[in-house]
Design a protein around this motif. Structure first.
Motif, PDB file in Angstrom:
ATOM      1  N   THR A  17       0.831  -1.104  -0.003  1.00 55.14           N
ATOM      2  CA  THR A  17      -0.182  -0.079  -0.256  1.00 55.14           C
ATOM      3  C   THR A  17       0.739   1.303   0.154  1.00 55.14           C
ATOM      4  O   THR A  17       1.843   1.411   0.696  1.00 55.14           O
ATOM      5  N   LEU A  18       0.572   2.063  -0.860  1.00 59.47           N
ATOM      6  CA  LEU A  18       1.286   3.362  -0.941  1.00 59.47           C
ATOM      7  C   LEU A  18       0.274   4.507  -0.819  1.00 59.47           C
ATOM      8  O   LEU A  18      -0.858   4.725  -1.657  1.00 59.47           O
ATOM      9  N   LYS A  19       0.568   5.541   0.018  1.00 57.45           N
ATOM     10  CA  LYS A  19      -0.265   6.634   0.240  1.00 57.45           C
ATOM     11  C   LYS A  19       0.640   7.779   0.480  1.00 57.45           C
ATOM     12  O   LYS A  19       1.632   7.965   1.421  1.00 57.45           O
ATOM     13  N   ILE A  23       5.776  -0.551   7.894  1.00 58.96           N
ATOM     14  CA  ILE A  23       5.640   0.572   7.022  1.00 58.96           C
ATOM     15  C   ILE A  23       6.533   1.679   7.265  1.00 58.96           C
ATOM     16  O   ILE A  23       7.409   1.711   8.192  1.00 58.96           O
ATOM     17  N   LYS A  24       7.021   2.068   6.271  1.00 63.34           N
ATOM     18  CA  LYS A  24       7.973   3.119   6.068  1.00 63.34           C
ATOM     19  C   LYS A  24       7.328   4.421   5.773  1.00 63.34           C
ATOM     20  O   LYS A  24       6.584   4.852   4.884  1.00 63.34           O
ATOM     21  N   ILE A  25       7.703   5.346   6.746  1.00 64.39           N
ATOM     22  CA  ILE A  25       6.996   6.540   6.567  1.00 64.39           C
ATOM     23  C   ILE A  25       7.976   7.728   6.407  1.00 64.39           C
ATOM     24  O   ILE A  25       8.953   7.708   6.789  1.00 64.39           O
ATOM     25  N   GLU A  26       7.774   8.462   5.075  1.00 66.54           N
ATOM     26  CA  GLU A  26       8.830   9.636   4.983  1.00 66.54           C
ATOM     27  C   GLU A  26       8.065  10.857   4.898  1.00 66.54           C
ATOM     28  O   GLU A  26       7.091  11.123   4.564  1.00 66.54           O
ATOM     29  N   ALA A  77       3.674   6.950   3.107  1.00 68.46           N
ATOM     30  CA  ALA A  77       3.751   5.755   3.621  1.00 68.46           C
ATOM     31  C   ALA A  77       3.660   4.724   2.609  1.00 68.46           C
ATOM     32  O   ALA A  77       2.633   4.506   1.783  1.00 68.46           O
ATOM     33  N   THR A  78       4.742   3.876   2.794  1.00 70.60           N
ATOM     34  CA  THR A  78       4.759   2.443   1.840  1.00 70.60           C
ATOM     35  C   THR A  78       4.415   1.206   3.034  1.00 70.60           C
ATOM     36  O   THR A  78       5.505   1.256   3.909  1.00 70.60           O
ATOM     37  N   ALA A  79       3.486   0.657   2.968  1.00 70.74           N
ATOM     38  CA  ALA A  79       3.157  -0.518   3.633  1.00 70.74           C
ATOM     39  C   ALA A  79       3.174  -1.643   2.905  1.00 70.74           C
ATOM     40  O   ALA A  79       2.702  -1.903   1.762  1.00 70.74           O
ATOM     41  N   VAL A  80       3.967  -2.728   3.742  1.00 74.12           N
ATOM     42  CA  VAL A  80       4.114  -4.057   2.735  1.00 74.12           C
ATOM     43  C   VAL A  80       3.668  -5.094   4.037  1.00 74.12           C
ATOM     44  O   VAL A  80       3.895  -5.136   4.988  1.00 74.12           O
ATOM     45  N   SER A  81       3.489  -6.152   3.154  1.00 70.01           N
ATOM     46  CA  SER A  81       3.476  -7.561   4.127  1.00 70.01           C
ATOM     47  C   SER A  81       4.652  -8.076   4.529  1.00 70.01           C
ATOM     48  O   SER A  81       5.497  -8.204   3.447  1.00 70.01           O
TER      49      SER A  81
END
Length: 162
Positions: A22-24, A59-62, A153-157
């Motif tokens: 997921t990317l937002k 989740i990577k938050i930038e 945010a880039t969220a991955v399993s």
């Protein structure tokens, strides 16, 4: 099992769900840090994120913004940035990662870009969460204007679930 069997397709769907991404992104306007407002927490930007489709999320938050000093001839400004997470069933915000410090001696530069990122995997939830970037001025002999803020945010399993 044949390649065309229903079990084969079911397994592929499970693998797809387990490797979901997921990317937002969100951008916002202007926040002013006044002179003489130390230790006052100010929210800059927030990003709601639905992670319910992910398994064992990471989740990577930038975050990135421009910071311009209001009075560049004065001494300096020291700002502390923190990312906080709040999920549906939480009572209070949870700080994510370390605190990031922006420090500028105005004799050198009156404007600049500031950015950082953190990774969040220290939770076990399948719900919607909101990530917020807050700033706390520690020294404000010069005020500042924060513009062009962007949080993504880039969220991955992370791994396969049982």
């Amino acid at each position: 099992m044949s390649l065309l069997s229903p079990n084969h397709f079911h397994n592929d769907n499970e693998l797809c769900k387990q490797s979901s991404v997921t990317l937002k992104c969100v951008s916002t306007g202007t926040v002013t840090i006044p002179v003489g407002a130390p230790n006052t927490q100010i929210s800059i930007i927030s990003l709601p994120l639905n992670i319910s489709a992910l398994c064992n999320q990471i989740i990577k938050i930038e975050f990135v913004c421009n910071i311009t000093l209001i009075q560049p001839q004065t001494d300096s400004i020291l700002l502390m940035f923190q990312i906080n997470r709040h999920c549906n069933k939480m009572i209070q915000n949870i700080p994510i990662g370390q605190r990031w410090i922006f420090s500028d001696i105005s004799n050198f530069v009156s404007a600049g870009t500031f950015s950082f990122f953190v990774c969040d995997s220290d939770f076990n939830t399948e719900e919607c969460c909101t990530y917020t970037v807050d700033v706390t001025p520690l020294v404000t002999t010069s005020g500042a204007i924060i513009t062009n803020s962007i949080i993504s945010a880039t969220a991955v399993s992370n791994v396969q679930c049982s």
